[in-house]
Design an enzyme around this catalytic site. Structure first.
Site, PDB file in Angstrom:
ATOM      1  N   ALA A  99      52.043  33.170  19.299  1.00 32.02           N
ATOM      2  CA  ALA A  99      53.030  32.520  18.442  1.00 32.02           C
ATOM      3  C   ALA A  99      54.383  32.618  19.138  1.00 32.02           C
ATOM      4  O   ALA A  99      54.595  33.492  19.985  1.00 32.02           O
ATOM      5  CB  ALA A  99      53.074  33.220  17.087  1.00 32.02           C
ATOM      6  N   GLY A 142      48.485  34.934  19.032  1.00 28.26           N
ATOM      7  CA  GLY A 142      48.058  33.727  18.327  1.00 28.26           C
ATOM      8  C   GLY A 142      47.238  32.792  19.204  1.00 28.26           C
ATOM      9  O   GLY A 142      46.429  32.010  18.693  1.00 28.26           O
ATOM     10  N   GLU A 145      43.822  34.101  18.979  1.00 27.00           N
ATOM     11  CA  GLU A 145      43.351  33.785  17.623  1.00 27.00           C
ATOM     12  C   GLU A 145      42.987  32.311  17.500  1.00 27.00           C
ATOM     13  O   GLU A 145      41.993  31.948  16.866  1.00 27.00           O
ATOM     14  CB  GLU A 145      44.427  34.167  16.596  1.00 27.00           C
ATOM     15  CG  GLU A 145      44.633  35.676  16.528  1.00 27.00           C
ATOM     16  CD  GLU A 145      45.831  36.079  15.678  1.00 27.00           C
ATOM     17  OE1 GLU A 145      46.921  35.513  15.876  1.00 27.00           O
ATOM     18  OE2 GLU A 145      45.671  36.957  14.824  1.00 27.00           O
ATOM     19  N   GLU A 165      50.253  42.130  20.000  1.00 33.03           N
ATOM     20  CA  GLU A 165      51.295  42.194  18.958  1.00 33.03           C
ATOM     21  C   GLU A 165      51.859  43.596  18.793  1.00 33.03           C
ATOM     22  O   GLU A 165      53.022  43.777  18.455  1.00 33.03           O
ATOM     23  CB  GLU A 165      50.731  41.700  17.616  1.00 33.03           C
ATOM     24  CG  GLU A 165      50.504  40.197  17.528  1.00 33.03           C
ATOM     25  CD  GLU A 165      49.129  39.756  18.023  1.00 33.03           C
ATOM     26  OE1 GLU A 165      48.432  40.572  18.685  1.00 33.03           O
ATOM     27  OE2 GLU A 165      48.751  38.611  17.746  1.00 33.03           O
TER      28      GLU A 165
HETATM   29  N1  CO8 Z   1      56.898  33.165  22.572  1.00 31.75           N
HETATM   30  C1  CO8 Z   1      58.001  32.598  23.084  1.00 31.75           C
HETATM   31  N2  CO8 Z   1      58.220  32.486  24.398  1.00 31.75           N
HETATM   32  C2  CO8 Z   1      57.291  32.967  25.233  1.00 31.75           C
HETATM   33  C3  CO8 Z   1      56.115  33.588  24.773  1.00 31.75           C
HETATM   34  C4  CO8 Z   1      55.919  33.667  23.373  1.00 31.75           C
HETATM   35  N3  CO8 Z   1      54.814  34.186  22.837  1.00 31.75           N
HETATM   36  N4  CO8 Z   1      55.387  33.981  25.845  1.00 31.75           N
HETATM   37  C5  CO8 Z   1      56.075  33.606  26.925  1.00 31.75           C
HETATM   38  N5  CO8 Z   1      57.221  33.001  26.572  1.00 31.75           N
HETATM   39  C6  CO8 Z   1      58.250  32.432  27.432  1.00 31.75           C
HETATM   40  C7  CO8 Z   1      59.112  33.530  28.050  1.00 31.75           C
HETATM   41  O1  CO8 Z   1      60.124  33.931  27.154  1.00 31.75           O
HETATM   42  C8  CO8 Z   1      59.632  32.808  29.266  1.00 31.75           C
HETATM   43  O2  CO8 Z   1      60.667  31.948  28.869  1.00 31.75           O
HETATM   44  P1  CO8 Z   1      62.119  31.989  29.626  1.00 31.75           P
HETATM   45  O3  CO8 Z   1      61.790  31.610  31.027  1.00 31.75           O
HETATM   46  O4  CO8 Z   1      62.913  30.985  28.866  1.00 31.75           O
HETATM   47  O5  CO8 Z   1      62.588  33.391  29.523  1.00 31.75           O
HETATM   48  C9  CO8 Z   1      58.464  31.939  29.694  1.00 31.75           C
HETATM   49  O6  CO8 Z   1      57.627  31.796  28.551  1.00 31.75           O
HETATM   50  C10 CO8 Z   1      57.628  32.553  30.813  1.00 31.75           C
HETATM   51  O7  CO8 Z   1      57.272  33.860  30.393  1.00 31.75           O
HETATM   52  P2  CO8 Z   1      57.474  35.148  31.337  1.00 31.75           P
HETATM   53  O8  CO8 Z   1      58.683  34.989  32.201  1.00 31.75           O
HETATM   54  O9  CO8 Z   1      57.413  36.347  30.455  1.00 31.75           O
HETATM   55  O10 CO8 Z   1      56.161  35.001  32.256  1.00 31.75           O
HETATM   56  P3  CO8 Z   1      55.346  36.189  32.957  1.00 31.75           P
HETATM   57  O11 CO8 Z   1      54.367  35.513  33.858  1.00 31.75           O
HETATM   58  O12 CO8 Z   1      56.253  37.214  33.534  1.00 31.75           O
HETATM   59  O13 CO8 Z   1      54.541  36.914  31.750  1.00 31.75           O
HETATM   60  C11 CO8 Z   1      53.203  36.954  29.768  1.00 31.75           C
HETATM   61  C12 CO8 Z   1      53.569  36.191  31.068  1.00 31.75           C
HETATM   62  C13 CO8 Z   1      52.506  38.272  30.123  1.00 31.75           C
HETATM   63  C14 CO8 Z   1      52.266  36.074  28.988  1.00 31.75           C
HETATM   64  C15 CO8 Z   1      54.504  37.268  28.969  1.00 31.75           C
HETATM   65  O14 CO8 Z   1      55.240  36.049  28.826  1.00 31.75           O
HETATM   66  C16 CO8 Z   1      54.252  37.803  27.588  1.00 31.75           C
HETATM   67  O15 CO8 Z   1      53.988  38.973  27.450  1.00 31.75           O
HETATM   68  N6  CO8 Z   1      54.390  36.948  26.578  1.00 31.75           N
HETATM   69  C17 CO8 Z   1      54.271  37.384  25.176  1.00 31.75           C
HETATM   70  C18 CO8 Z   1      52.809  37.571  24.803  1.00 31.75           C
HETATM   71  C19 CO8 Z   1      52.738  38.049  23.386  1.00 31.75           C
HETATM   72  O16 CO8 Z   1      53.260  39.090  23.029  1.00 31.75           O
HETATM   73  N7  CO8 Z   1      52.072  37.261  22.534  1.00 31.75           N
HETATM   74  C20 CO8 Z   1      51.927  37.575  21.123  1.00 31.75           C
HETATM   75  C21 CO8 Z   1      53.022  36.927  20.331  1.00 31.75           C
HETATM   76  S1  CO8 Z   1      53.027  37.432  18.639  1.00 31.75           S
HETATM   77  C22 CO8 Z   1      51.762  36.512  17.961  1.00 31.75           C
HETATM   78  O17 CO8 Z   1      51.138  35.706  18.608  1.00 31.75           O
HETATM   79  C23 CO8 Z   1      51.482  36.753  16.522  1.00 31.75           C
HETATM   80  C24 CO8 Z   1      50.583  35.681  15.963  1.00 31.75           C
HETATM   81  C25 CO8 Z   1      50.628  35.772  14.479  1.00 31.75           C
HETATM   82  C26 CO8 Z   1      50.087  34.504  13.819  1.00 31.75           C
HETATM   83  C27 CO8 Z   1      50.296  34.607  12.349  1.00 31.75           C
HETATM   84  C28 CO8 Z   1      49.727  33.422  11.570  1.00 31.75           C
HETATM   85  C29 CO8 Z   1      49.893  33.646  10.085  1.00 31.75           C
END
Ligand code: CO8
Length: 251
Positions: A99, A142, A145, A165
């Site tokens: 998400a 997400g 999921e 998360e």
């Molecule tokens: N949300 C927003 N932006 C994101 C997300 C995300 N989940 N993941 C990556 N991005 C963005 C980064 O902010 C970055 O943007 P910018 O260049 O503007 O800073 C760009 O994508 C590239 O990301 P990274 O520079 O971090 O890339 P890396 O290769 O270094 O890392 C990763 C890749 C490991 C995937 C890292 O981006 C990461 O850890 N992302 C977050 C993963 C995460 O925590 N996901 C869970 C999110 S919470 C969730 O999904 C809850 C769901 C609940 C659903 C509920 C329904 C009712």
């Protein structure tokens, strides 16, 4: 309704040819009236509905607009008698990295609970036609999921599944705690949810579980919303956006 046993069977079968097929499909995808997804009909008889997540700069993070567009595309494919099955895919780098954390960062518990935040995400699991997730790269939070809501998961060699998360001070909220348990078994699912560690497609295990999801999902959604009442959830998401390590205080 999506079943996990079928997903599981295929989760453990990564194919190198899948990567080729995804690339080929992407090249001939056309746009349409959507901002965050590419939508097309594939196959000789145009009977495969094709949805490709298209937010490459955000690793296909599932913002509200994207999920609304996906709901609209799924509605259209469900109503289209020419379409027999639907494929949802991302890119080689990311199926979806979860998400959209930037959208969630400043939300309050009241907004989440009162507004039934993200309740429309379930649409994928209610589609009456078979839905296939073609996953490569990150399928996190997400994103994992979303893949598990589909009937079948085809995973490429670079696929990584995870529920990170906990590292943001929150919990899965779209069925992760329930479906992952059924997909990989309780022990591995708990390890993944409690550590945020990712697994490859090869590491995913098949499970014999197939239980009623509704109650577990309802409870999970409320607990997910409840994390928005904590300081640590705010800190976790703010730390991600500010690109620093979270300083959790257990409150
Ligand atoms: N949300 C927003 N932006 C994101 C997300 C995300 N989940 N993941 C990556 N991005 C963005 C980064 O902010 C970055 O943007 P910018 O260049 O503007 O800073 C760009 O994508 C590239 O990301 P990274 O520079 O971090 O890339 P890396 O290769 O270094 O890392 C990763 C890749 C490991 C995937 C890292 O981006 C990461 O850890 N992302 C977050 C993963 C995460 O925590 N996901 C869970 C999110 S919470 C969730 O999904 C809850 C769901 C609940 C659903 C509920 C329904 C009712």
């Amino acid at each position: 309704m999506a079943t996990f046993c079928r997903s599981l069977t295929l989760l453990g079968r990564p194919t190198s040819s899948l990567v080729y097929r995804l690339t080929a499909a992407r090249q001939c995808s056309s746009g349409g009236p959507y901002e965050y997804i590419l939508v097309d009909k594939k196959g000789e008889n145009k009977n495969v509905g094709f949805i490709q997540l298209n937010r490459p700069k955000a690793l296909n993070a599932l913002c509200d607009g994207l999920m609304k567009e996906m709901g609209k595309a799924l509605d259209d494919f469900e109503a289209d008698s020419q379409v027999g099955a639907i494929v949802i895919t991302g890119s080689d780098r990311a199926f979806a990295a979860g998400a959209d954390i930037k959208e969630m960062q400043n939300r309050t518990f009241q907004e989440c609970y009162g507004g039934n935040f993200l309740s429309h995400w379930n649409r994928v699991s209610t589609v009456k036609k078979p839905v296939i997730a073609a996953v490569n790269g990150y399928a996190l939070g997400g994103g994992c999921e979303l893949a598990m809501m589909c009937d079948i998961i085809y995973a490429g060699e670079k696929a990584q599944f995870g529920q990170p998360e906990i590292l943001l001070g929150t919990i899965p909220g779209a069925g992760g705690t329930q479906r992952l348990t059924r997909a990989v078994g309780k022990s591995l699912a708990m390890e993944m949810v409690l550590t945020g560690d990712r697994i490859s497609a090869q590491e995913a295990k098949q499970s014999a579980f197939e239980l009623t999801l509704a109650e577990g999902n309802r409870l999970e959604k409320r607990l997910f919303h409840a994390t928005f009442a904590t300081e640590d959830r705010k800190e976790g998401m703010t730390a991600f956006v500010e690109k620093r390590k979270a300083n959790f205080q257990d409150q």
